[in-house]
Design an enzyme around this catalytic site. Sequence first.
Site, PDB file in Angstrom:
ATOM      1  N   ASN A   9       0.843  -1.197   0.000  1.00 54.23           N
ATOM      2  CA  ASN A   9       0.000   0.000   0.000  1.00 54.23           C
ATOM      3  C   ASN A   9       0.881   1.251   0.000  1.00 54.23           C
ATOM      4  OD1 ASN A   9      -2.280   1.573  -0.027  1.00 54.23           O
ATOM      5  ND2 ASN A   9      -2.725   1.346   2.150  1.00 54.23           N
ATOM      6  N   GLU A  35       1.448  -3.195  -5.083  1.00 57.76           N
ATOM      7  CA  GLU A  35       0.925  -1.844  -4.869  1.00 57.76           C
ATOM      8  C   GLU A  35       2.014  -0.929  -4.301  1.00 57.76           C
ATOM      9  OE1 GLU A  35      -3.265   0.311  -3.590  1.00 57.76           O
ATOM     10  OE2 GLU A  35      -2.802  -1.642  -2.715  1.00 57.76           O
ATOM     11  N   ASP A 148      -1.246 -10.296  -4.066  1.00 57.40           N
ATOM     12  CA  ASP A 148      -2.600  -9.905  -3.723  1.00 57.40           C
ATOM     13  C   ASP A 148      -3.508 -10.274  -4.891  1.00 57.40           C
ATOM     14  OD1 ASP A 148      -4.952  -8.691  -3.064  1.00 57.40           O
ATOM     15  OD2 ASP A 148      -4.131  -6.678  -2.780  1.00 57.40           O
ATOM     16  N   ASN A 150      -6.781 -10.321  -4.581  1.00 56.35           N
ATOM     17  CA  ASN A 150      -8.012  -9.544  -4.395  1.00 56.35           C
ATOM     18  C   ASN A 150      -9.280 -10.399  -4.428  1.00 56.35           C
ATOM     19  OD1 ASN A 150      -7.968  -6.697  -3.742  1.00 56.35           O
ATOM     20  ND2 ASN A 150      -6.703  -6.419  -5.571  1.00 56.35           N
ATOM     21  N   HIS A 246      -2.272  -4.482   4.749  1.00 56.32           N
ATOM     22  CA  HIS A 246      -2.057  -5.928   4.604  1.00 56.32           C
ATOM     23  C   HIS A 246      -0.945  -6.355   5.558  1.00 56.32           C
ATOM     24  CE1 HIS A 246      -4.072  -6.531   0.518  1.00 56.32           C
ATOM     25  NE2 HIS A 246      -4.060  -5.205   0.655  1.00 56.32           N
TER      26      HIS A 246
END
Length: 255
Positions: A9, A35, A148, A150, A246
Site C-alpha cells: 500500500n 501496490e 494480492d 483480491n 495488509h
Amino acid sequence: MKIITLNANGIRSADRKGFFDWMPGQNADVVCLQEIKAQTEQLDDRVLQPDGYFGYFNSAQKKGYSGVALYSRREPDRVGDRLGWDTADLEGRFLQADFSGVSVVSLYLPSGTSGEERQTIKYDFMARFEQVLTNILRQGKEFIICGDWNIAHKQIDLKNWRSNQKNSGFLPEERAWMDKVFGEMGLVDAFRVVNREAEQYTWWSNRGRSWEKNVGWRIDYHVVTPGLADRIRAVSIYKEQRFSDHAPLIIEYDI
C-alpha cells in the site's frame, strides 16, 4: 527457501513504517511486494537495492498507482514483466524471476471495489491470466505466484462472509474462478496446505477498528504448482508490526 509477500500500500509508506528495517532480519530468499505506488526514480538506494538483495521493479505508467517489486538474495537467471495486455503491462501488475529450480512471481490482480467498470476489467484480467496459468502448468517447471489476488476464496477466508457475498472480492464468479484454479487446474493454495484454521487474514479495512477486532480477509496468496505441494514446510502471517493495511505472508519451502 523462504519467501515473503506483502501488498505494501505504497512502498515509501511501508518504508516509513519500518518495513526495510524489519526485512533484513527475516533472512528471506525472495520478497515480493505489490501496490508499490512509486517509480524507481522516486526511491532511495535502501529501497531500490536493500543490503544483500537484488531489486527489480515493474511500476505502473500512472504515478502513485499499482506496481510490483521483487527482491532476491540470488541474482535470477531471467526477469520478465510483460503479459501482453494493457491492464497487466501498463499498470505494473506482474514480475517474474526465474531461477534454476523455480520461478517466483509478484502478482497484483486488479480490484473491482471502485465500481462496475473496474470489476469488468478484473474479470477480463482473470480470464486472460487463466491462460497464463495454463501455460505455466504446460511448462512442467515449478512456480510460486505470490501476491494480492483480491479474492477471498472460501467462507473461512473472511470474517463477514454473509454480508460480503455481493461485494467485489467475494462474488460467486470470483470464487468459482478460484475453485477452478485450485481444483480443475490443480494449482495449490500453499498456506492452506499447512494452516486450515479460521480467522487467518492478511488484509483489514481501515474502517470500524477492523484490525483491532481481526475483522479481515485472506486475499494474499502463494499459489504454487502441484510439484511443490509436499515441499511447503512452514507458513505464518506477521502481525507484530504494521507496515500496511495488509500483513506479510511468509512461507518456507524445501527447495
